[in-house]
Design an enzyme around this catalytic site. Structure first.
Site, PDB file in Angstrom:
ATOM      1  N   GLU A 233      94.010  12.077   7.175  1.00 19.81           N
ATOM      2  CA  GLU A 233      92.854  12.465   6.350  1.00 19.81           C
ATOM      3  C   GLU A 233      92.647  11.345   5.339  1.00 19.81           C
ATOM      4  OE1 GLU A 233      90.896  15.005   6.643  1.00 19.81           O
ATOM      5  OE2 GLU A 233      91.990  16.355   7.965  1.00 19.81           O
ATOM      6  N   CYS A 268      87.598  13.578  -2.046  1.00 20.47           N
ATOM      7  CA  CYS A 268      87.368  12.802  -0.813  1.00 20.47           C
ATOM      8  C   CYS A 268      85.986  13.065  -0.236  1.00 20.47           C
ATOM      9  CB  CYS A 268      88.439  13.129   0.208  1.00 20.47           C
ATOM     10  SG  CYS A 268      88.532  14.874   0.616  1.00 20.47           S
ATOM     11  N   GLU A 447      92.072  19.617   9.437  1.00 23.16           N
ATOM     12  CA  GLU A 447      92.696  20.653   8.611  1.00 23.16           C
ATOM     13  C   GLU A 447      91.705  21.806   8.528  1.00 23.16           C
ATOM     14  OE1 GLU A 447      94.068  18.430   5.033  1.00 23.16           O
ATOM     15  OE2 GLU A 447      95.983  18.298   6.090  1.00 23.16           O
TER      16      GLU A 447
END
Ligand code: NAD
Length: 478
Positions: A233, A268, A447
């Site tokens: 990620e 993010c 995720e």
């Protein structure tokens, strides 16, 4: 920061750098190797338990996280996120764990394939020991997206917090681990060398990493030398596109401001470059500035009125200030978004929130992830241009804002991001049900959602052919 002997990690408060938020013992490479070997021993017994026993144990363990106020205050002091947001993140992480339990019950049962004689079963098998390496910007949820599905699936987990936010995560991991078999879940603390020792530990069978691309590449290279699979990620420079029919309602403008400025822009999936059609650009910028100045209150993260705190470090403050100066050199006009009633400690790592107009798509602030409270607006006329721009660069997520939901849906779906949104971005677009993750340089693996659960087990095929089948014949119909 470490003490003189290197035994402790010291963490300063980014709002008041002369104050220590706390310290935690640094794990040596030998400590990490011992933790991995203890985790492997605990995992063998954990995986042998039936699913309901594991689920009951984990429910009790996650339920043992207590002292929310104190945890939220520690978290606000170590990483600068407003204290109410910190409590929200911890509660969200626990809700996520509960959501994963239901998915695990549904998805981890044996899958019996096909009708007729013989037995064919696909069984989900745990990997063994998972290395969960996490950044500082949302330490609890970014660890929990790994811990909960990995433990439910029968793995052990060693969590490597960021040295910029090790305190709250280590405390929460210890509270959960106290109700689990010894060694099954543990935090190992330190910097890059601790992460490297962890990936190098022979018992570690999969790496779940969240962080920046440069470190991500090093992690991936090390994992690939041992043939260990990974979830990556990574960072994103996520575009937000405003079409010419956009109506700047109060609710939408508030969602837009938080899309970029939540956690001082250090998210993010924040909207990091805004592409606004020239026909609505003036109205958009006016409404944006008015909304931001009304909403944003920069200050000490421990003050409950604060909703935008400092950035994580002096280095981040310097980097973002340099990016802002470059944006001015690139022809940008800086519009301050700080309101009159903001009041913050002068010596802290604060960066005043800013919107920058007048830039073109090739300016550094538009091209690269800024990871801070400074956001560029680029105007456009031709949809082909904005499509091309948005498709360039790393996109974890991307969004389109319009009154025409169907047109926005089609445009959003055509963008090369892992999460494509309509009239929502960042928190307003999040759902437990949907897989989250990047494409290209923003990573791979997922995720959340069913996909996020299935990352922590591998399909193992069991086959007992029907008696009397001819071993030399090709299987299947002719
Ligand atoms: P980082 O990459 O510097 O550090 C992440 C973690 O890796 C830390 O725990 C760090 O100590 C560890 N580490 C550093 N070097 C290592 C090495 N050689 N081997 C093993 N581990 C090592 O990231 P950061 O500054 O903490 O976080 C910011 C970045 O993370 C931003 O780019 C942001 O976009 C990204 N991010 C991505 C997501 C996502 O879900 N995709 C979420 C949050 C943050």
């Amino acid at each position: 920061m470490a003490d003189a002997q290197g035994k402790w990690l010291l963490r300063e408060n980014p709002a008041r750098p002369d104050e220590l938020a706390g310290r935690i013992r640094r794990d040596s490479p030998a400590d990490v190797l011992a933790a991995a070997s203890a985790a492997a021993a605990a995992q063998r017994e954990w995986a042998a338990l039936d699913f309901e026993t594991r689920a009951d144990t984990l429910r009790m363990a996650f339920g043992a996280v207590e002292g929310m106020d104190a945890l939220a205050r520690t978290m606000a002091s170590e990483m600068g996120k407003p204290v109410g947001e910190c409590a929200g993140e911890i509660r969200f992480a626990l809700a996520f764990a509960a959501d994963m339990e239901g998915r695990a019950r549904r998805l981890l049962a044996d899958d019996v394939r096909g009708e007729g004689p013989g037995r064919r079963v696909v069984r989900r098998a745990p990997y063994g020991v998972i290395a969960a390496i996490v950044p500082w910007n949302a330490p609890i949820i970014l660890a929990m997206t790994k811990i909960a599905p990995a433990l439910l699936s029968g793995n052990a987990v060693l969590v490597k917090p960021s040295p910029f936010a090790p305190l709250t995560l280590s405390a929460i991991v210890a509270m959960i681990a106290a109700h689990l078999p010894p060694g099954l879940l543990r935090a190992v603390n330190g910097g890059a060398e601790t992460g490297e020792a962890l990936i190098g530990a022979p018992e570690v069978a999969k790496v779940a990493f969240t962080g920046g691309g440069t470190v991500g590449r090093a992690v991936l290279e090390q994992a690939s030398r041992r043939f260990i699979p990974s979830v990556m990620e990574l960072g994103g420079n996520d575009p937000l596109i405003v079409l010419e029919d956009f109506e700047p309602t109060t609710a939408r403008m508030e969602a837009l401001v938080w899309a970029s400025f939540l956690n001082a822009g250090q998210v993010c999936m924040a909207a990091k470059r805004l592409y606004v059609h020239e026909a609505v650009a003036d109205r958009f910028v006016d409404a944006y500035v008015e909304t931001a100045r009304r909403l944003l209150h920069m200050g000490d993260p421990l003050d409950p009125r604060t909703n935008i705190g400092p950035v994580i470090s002096a280095q981040a403050q310097g980097r973002i200030s340099r990016v802002a100066a470059q944006a001015r050199c690139d022809g940008g006009m800086v519009v301050p978004l700080l309101n009159d009633f903001s009041d913050y400690p002068e010596q802290g790592y604060f960066v005043a929130p800013q919107l920058v107009t007048g830039l073109t798509d090739d300016a550094e602030l538009v091209r690269d992830e800024q990871f801070g409270p400074i956001v560029p607006v680029v105007t456009w006329r031709d949809e082909a241009d904005v499509h091309r721009w948005a498709a360039t660069g790393d996109c974890l997520s991307a969004s389109v804002w319009s009154s025409d939901a169907e047109r926005a849906w089609d445009l959003a779906a055509s963008l090369p991001a892992g999460l494509c949104l309509v009239n929502a971005h960042n928190r307003s677009g999040f759902s437990f049900d949907l897989p989250f993750g990047g494409s290209g340089p923003s990573g791979f693996g997922r995720e959340y959602g069913d996909e996020g659960l299935l990352e922590y087990s591998m399909p193992k095929a069991l086959h007992q052919p029907a008696t009397g089948s001819v071993a030399s014949a090709y299987p299947g119909k002719s």
